[in-house]
Design a protein around this motif. Sequence first.
Motif, PDB file in Angstrom:
ATOM      1  N   ARG A 156      -9.906  -7.244  -6.248  1.00  0.00           N
ATOM      2  CA  ARG A 156      -9.431  -8.372  -6.096  1.00  0.00           C
ATOM      3  C   ARG A 156      -8.088  -8.482  -7.043  1.00  0.00           C
ATOM      4  O   ARG A 156      -8.509  -7.922  -8.313  1.00  0.00           O
ATOM      5  CB  ARG A 156     -10.422  -9.313  -6.549  1.00  0.00           C
ATOM      6  CG  ARG A 156      -9.916 -10.817  -6.571  1.00  0.00           C
ATOM      7  CD  ARG A 156     -11.118 -11.838  -6.718  1.00  0.00           C
ATOM      8  NE  ARG A 156     -12.090 -11.924  -5.461  1.00  0.00           N
ATOM      9  CZ  ARG A 156     -13.236 -11.548  -5.533  1.00  0.00           C
ATOM     10  NH1 ARG A 156     -13.930 -11.268  -6.619  1.00  0.00           N
ATOM     11  NH2 ARG A 156     -13.888 -11.670  -4.317  1.00  0.00           N
ATOM     12  N   ASP A 157      -7.268  -8.899  -6.640  1.00  0.00           N
ATOM     13  CA  ASP A 157      -5.845  -8.796  -7.507  1.00  0.00           C
ATOM     14  C   ASP A 157      -5.446  -7.884  -7.890  1.00  0.00           C
ATOM     15  O   ASP A 157      -4.603  -7.852  -8.877  1.00  0.00           O
ATOM     16  CB  ASP A 157      -6.185 -10.152  -8.400  1.00  0.00           C
ATOM     17  CG  ASP A 157      -6.451 -11.491  -8.015  1.00  0.00           C
ATOM     18  OD1 ASP A 157      -5.981 -11.885  -6.950  1.00  0.00           O
ATOM     19  OD2 ASP A 157      -7.211 -12.228  -8.662  1.00  0.00           O
ATOM     20  N   ARG A 158      -5.711  -6.619  -7.354  1.00  0.00           N
ATOM     21  CA  ARG A 158      -5.164  -5.314  -7.893  1.00  0.00           C
ATOM     22  C   ARG A 158      -4.554  -4.702  -6.902  1.00  0.00           C
ATOM     23  O   ARG A 158      -4.025  -3.451  -7.224  1.00  0.00           O
ATOM     24  CB  ARG A 158      -6.430  -4.364  -8.149  1.00  0.00           C
ATOM     25  CG  ARG A 158      -7.338  -4.979  -9.603  1.00  0.00           C
ATOM     26  CD  ARG A 158      -8.224  -4.021  -9.743  1.00  0.00           C
ATOM     27  NE  ARG A 158      -8.711  -4.160 -11.187  1.00  0.00           N
ATOM     28  CZ  ARG A 158      -9.771  -5.054 -11.774  1.00  0.00           C
ATOM     29  NH1 ARG A 158     -10.410  -5.590 -10.837  1.00  0.00           N
ATOM     30  NH2 ARG A 158      -9.901  -5.026 -12.754  1.00  0.00           N
ATOM     31  N   LEU A 159      -4.202  -4.903  -5.512  1.00  0.00           N
ATOM     32  CA  LEU A 159      -3.578  -4.213  -4.518  1.00  0.00           C
ATOM     33  C   LEU A 159      -2.476  -4.880  -4.133  1.00  0.00           C
ATOM     34  O   LEU A 159      -1.957  -6.019  -3.982  1.00  0.00           O
ATOM     35  CB  LEU A 159      -4.490  -4.128  -3.348  1.00  0.00           C
ATOM     36  CG  LEU A 159      -6.059  -3.725  -3.201  1.00  0.00           C
ATOM     37  CD1 LEU A 159      -6.577  -3.591  -2.034  1.00  0.00           C
ATOM     38  CD2 LEU A 159      -5.802  -2.181  -3.842  1.00  0.00           C
ATOM     39  N   LYS A 160      -1.178  -3.833  -4.215  1.00  0.00           N
ATOM     40  CA  LYS A 160       0.000  -4.267  -3.856  1.00  0.00           C
ATOM     41  C   LYS A 160       0.629  -3.368  -2.667  1.00  0.00           C
ATOM     42  O   LYS A 160       0.459  -2.000  -2.930  1.00  0.00           O
ATOM     43  CB  LYS A 160       1.110  -3.956  -4.961  1.00  0.00           C
ATOM     44  CG  LYS A 160       0.530  -5.240  -6.051  1.00  0.00           C
ATOM     45  CD  LYS A 160       1.667  -5.145  -7.183  1.00  0.00           C
ATOM     46  CE  LYS A 160       1.362  -6.119  -8.359  1.00  0.00           C
ATOM     47  NZ  LYS A 160       2.158  -6.163  -9.334  1.00  0.00           N
ATOM     48  N   LEU A 161       0.998  -3.932  -1.505  1.00  0.00           N
ATOM     49  CA  LEU A 161       1.674  -3.151  -0.568  1.00  0.00           C
ATOM     50  C   LEU A 161       3.154  -3.303  -0.403  1.00  0.00           C
ATOM     51  O   LEU A 161       3.395  -4.328  -0.462  1.00  0.00           O
ATOM     52  CB  LEU A 161       0.835  -3.627   0.993  1.00  0.00           C
ATOM     53  CG  LEU A 161      -0.384  -3.256   1.417  1.00  0.00           C
ATOM     54  CD1 LEU A 161      -1.064  -3.826   2.407  1.00  0.00           C
ATOM     55  CD2 LEU A 161      -0.438  -1.573   1.604  1.00  0.00           C
ATOM     56  N   ASP A 162       3.555  -2.069  -0.165  1.00  0.00           N
ATOM     57  CA  ASP A 162       5.033  -2.150   0.007  1.00  0.00           C
ATOM     58  C   ASP A 162       5.331  -2.266   1.579  1.00  0.00           C
ATOM     59  O   ASP A 162       5.074  -1.298   2.434  1.00  0.00           O
ATOM     60  CB  ASP A 162       5.559  -0.802  -0.364  1.00  0.00           C
ATOM     61  CG  ASP A 162       7.242  -0.562  -0.422  1.00  0.00           C
ATOM     62  OD1 ASP A 162       7.698  -1.231   0.651  1.00  0.00           O
ATOM     63  OD2 ASP A 162       7.790  -0.099  -1.297  1.00  0.00           O
ATOM     64  N   ASN A 163       5.887  -3.422   1.842  1.00  0.00           N
ATOM     65  CA  ASN A 163       5.992  -3.860   3.239  1.00  0.00           C
ATOM     66  C   ASN A 163       7.164  -3.056   4.054  1.00  0.00           C
ATOM     67  O   ASN A 163       7.486  -3.250   5.052  1.00  0.00           O
ATOM     68  CB  ASN A 163       6.381  -5.365   3.491  1.00  0.00           C
ATOM     69  CG  ASN A 163       7.549  -5.855   2.849  1.00  0.00           C
ATOM     70  OD1 ASN A 163       8.384  -4.882   2.186  1.00  0.00           O
ATOM     71  ND2 ASN A 163       7.983  -6.975   2.906  1.00  0.00           N
ATOM     72  N   THR A 188       7.497   0.642   3.017  1.00  0.00           N
ATOM     73  CA  THR A 188       7.018   2.162   3.449  1.00  0.00           C
ATOM     74  C   THR A 188       5.518   2.117   3.768  1.00  0.00           C
ATOM     75  O   THR A 188       4.997   3.107   4.404  1.00  0.00           O
ATOM     76  CB  THR A 188       7.293   2.910   2.314  1.00  0.00           C
ATOM     77  OG1 THR A 188       6.541   2.362   1.079  1.00  0.00           O
ATOM     78  CG2 THR A 188       8.723   2.834   1.862  1.00  0.00           C
ATOM     79  N   GLY A 189       4.762   0.969   3.346  1.00  0.00           N
ATOM     80  CA  GLY A 189       3.314   1.014   3.354  1.00  0.00           C
ATOM     81  C   GLY A 189       2.651   1.593   2.198  1.00  0.00           C
ATOM     82  O   GLY A 189       1.428   1.694   2.564  1.00  0.00           O
ATOM     83  N   SER A 190       3.388   1.893   1.470  1.00  0.00           N
ATOM     84  CA  SER A 190       2.634   2.428   0.165  1.00  0.00           C
ATOM     85  C   SER A 190       1.689   1.707  -0.422  1.00  0.00           C
ATOM     86  O   SER A 190       2.167   0.369  -0.358  1.00  0.00           O
ATOM     87  CB  SER A 190       3.582   2.939  -0.721  1.00  0.00           C
ATOM     88  OG  SER A 190       4.528   4.200  -0.151  1.00  0.00           O
ATOM     89  N   LEU A 191       0.653   2.073  -1.167  1.00  0.00           N
ATOM     90  CA  LEU A 191      -0.360   1.134  -1.815  1.00  0.00           C
ATOM     91  C   LEU A 191      -0.340   1.498  -3.457  1.00  0.00           C
ATOM     92  O   LEU A 191      -0.296   2.474  -3.607  1.00  0.00           O
ATOM     93  CB  LEU A 191      -1.615   1.530  -1.164  1.00  0.00           C
ATOM     94  CG  LEU A 191      -2.906   0.760  -1.908  1.00  0.00           C
ATOM     95  CD1 LEU A 191      -2.749  -0.685  -1.467  1.00  0.00           C
ATOM     96  CD2 LEU A 191      -4.312   1.078  -1.274  1.00  0.00           C
ATOM     97  N   THR A 192      -0.179   0.389  -4.094  1.00  0.00           N
ATOM     98  CA  THR A 192      -0.331   0.430  -5.576  1.00  0.00           C
ATOM     99  C   THR A 192      -1.932  -0.364  -5.809  1.00  0.00           C
ATOM    100  O   THR A 192      -1.652  -1.483  -5.409  1.00  0.00           O
ATOM    101  CB  THR A 192       1.003  -0.326  -6.142  1.00  0.00           C
ATOM    102  OG1 THR A 192       2.069   0.587  -5.823  1.00  0.00           O
ATOM    103  CG2 THR A 192       0.709  -0.241  -7.786  1.00  0.00           C
ATOM    104  N   ILE A 193      -2.467   0.419  -6.817  1.00  0.00           N
ATOM    105  CA  ILE A 193      -3.711  -0.283  -7.409  1.00  0.00           C
ATOM    106  C   ILE A 193      -3.345  -0.423  -8.900  1.00  0.00           C
ATOM    107  O   ILE A 193      -2.891   0.597  -9.573  1.00  0.00           O
ATOM    108  CB  ILE A 193      -4.809   0.628  -7.370  1.00  0.00           C
ATOM    109  CG1 ILE A 193      -4.893   1.141  -5.805  1.00  0.00           C
ATOM    110  CG2 ILE A 193      -6.048  -0.011  -7.824  1.00  0.00           C
ATOM    111  CD1 ILE A 193      -5.916   2.445  -5.433  1.00  0.00           C
ATOM    112  N   THR A 194      -3.411  -1.805  -9.375  1.00  0.00           N
ATOM    113  CA  THR A 194      -3.084  -2.273 -10.765  1.00  0.00           C
ATOM    114  C   THR A 194      -4.558  -2.338 -11.518  1.00  0.00           C
ATOM    115  O   THR A 194      -5.558  -2.581 -10.891  1.00  0.00           O
ATOM    116  CB  THR A 194      -2.345  -3.367 -10.747  1.00  0.00           C
ATOM    117  OG1 THR A 194      -3.050  -4.464 -10.269  1.00  0.00           O
ATOM    118  CG2 THR A 194      -0.945  -3.337  -9.948  1.00  0.00           C
ATOM    119  N   ASP A 195      -4.416  -2.086 -12.557  1.00  0.00           N
ATOM    120  CA  ASP A 195      -5.480  -2.481 -13.683  1.00  0.00           C
ATOM    121  C   ASP A 195      -6.630  -1.461 -13.440  1.00  0.00           C
ATOM    122  O   ASP A 195      -7.674  -2.288 -12.941  1.00  0.00           O
ATOM    123  CB  ASP A 195      -5.618  -3.934 -13.817  1.00  0.00           C
ATOM    124  CG  ASP A 195      -6.662  -4.282 -14.848  1.00  0.00           C
ATOM    125  OD1 ASP A 195      -6.684  -3.422 -15.881  1.00  0.00           O
ATOM    126  OD2 ASP A 195      -7.267  -5.332 -15.026  1.00  0.00           O
TER     127      ASP A 195
END
Length: 278
Positions: free
Chosen positions: A78-85, A87-94
């Motif tokens: 929750r509130d940790r996923l960011k998608l690059d619209n 390239t589709g790459s995924l970033t997981i924060t915290d």
Amino acid sequence: MKKMFLKLLLLCLWRLNGVFGESVMEGDSVSLNSPLTEMKNDDVIQWRFGDENTVIAEINATADRITVYDDVLDGRFRDRLKLDNQTGSLTITDTTTEHEGDYELRINSEIKRFSIAVYNEVKSVSVKEGDSVTLNSDLTEMKDGDVIQWRFGDENTVIAVINKPNDRITVHDDVLDGRFRDRLKLDNQTGSLTITNTTTEHDGDYKLLMFPGRLSSKVFRVSVYDSVHCCGPTEAVIRLVLSALVGVATVIIVVYEIRSRRAEQDQAHIHTSGSIEI
């Protein structure tokens, strides 16, 4: 652009049986990069996690829709996923240790796999310049299917790899302007790394990544000190205590000498005063 190129290069170097490994300090962010530079209008991207291949995020370019599933797996993302619209790459924060495990990227019919290790402890190691230092994997013996990789510095530069399935040991002497040339020794049985003839250029963080199964990671912070300067707080305390003890001992000896001399003088004075003249 340079950092992105280095990142992609590292990912290629770490490709093991189709799996890309990443390690991250707990609380930091980690990015899983797709091979796309730009999504097409008909692309569908889906990210999955864990043994159950739970869908955690997806992009449907046809429907112009981005979806992040925050509520799955007890809300650990929750509130940790960011998608690059783009390239589709995924970033997981915290990140936390709950985010360790296997990730799967599906781009239309293609599949790319990742494994993430989250570490929360950095082991400090100090060594005198010119001496050797060994970073222990804590393994007693590597298995036939094991792969071990050592990385160095902020850029996570790969400096050494043991690939048991291929029975291959590789030391990357030429990276980082050759600072590790003829200085790295790998233990083929345990995967431990020894750095010989150390210099201050070898200061920094070393990451040990172990695969397969769930990717695991260890981090060592190496400090190289010269003969003039102390290596760290522990030795500083020891030296301070020893200096204090030497000082105290010197004072005790001086006091003892003064008292001994005074006692001798007093005895001589008494002897002289007590003598009888004829």
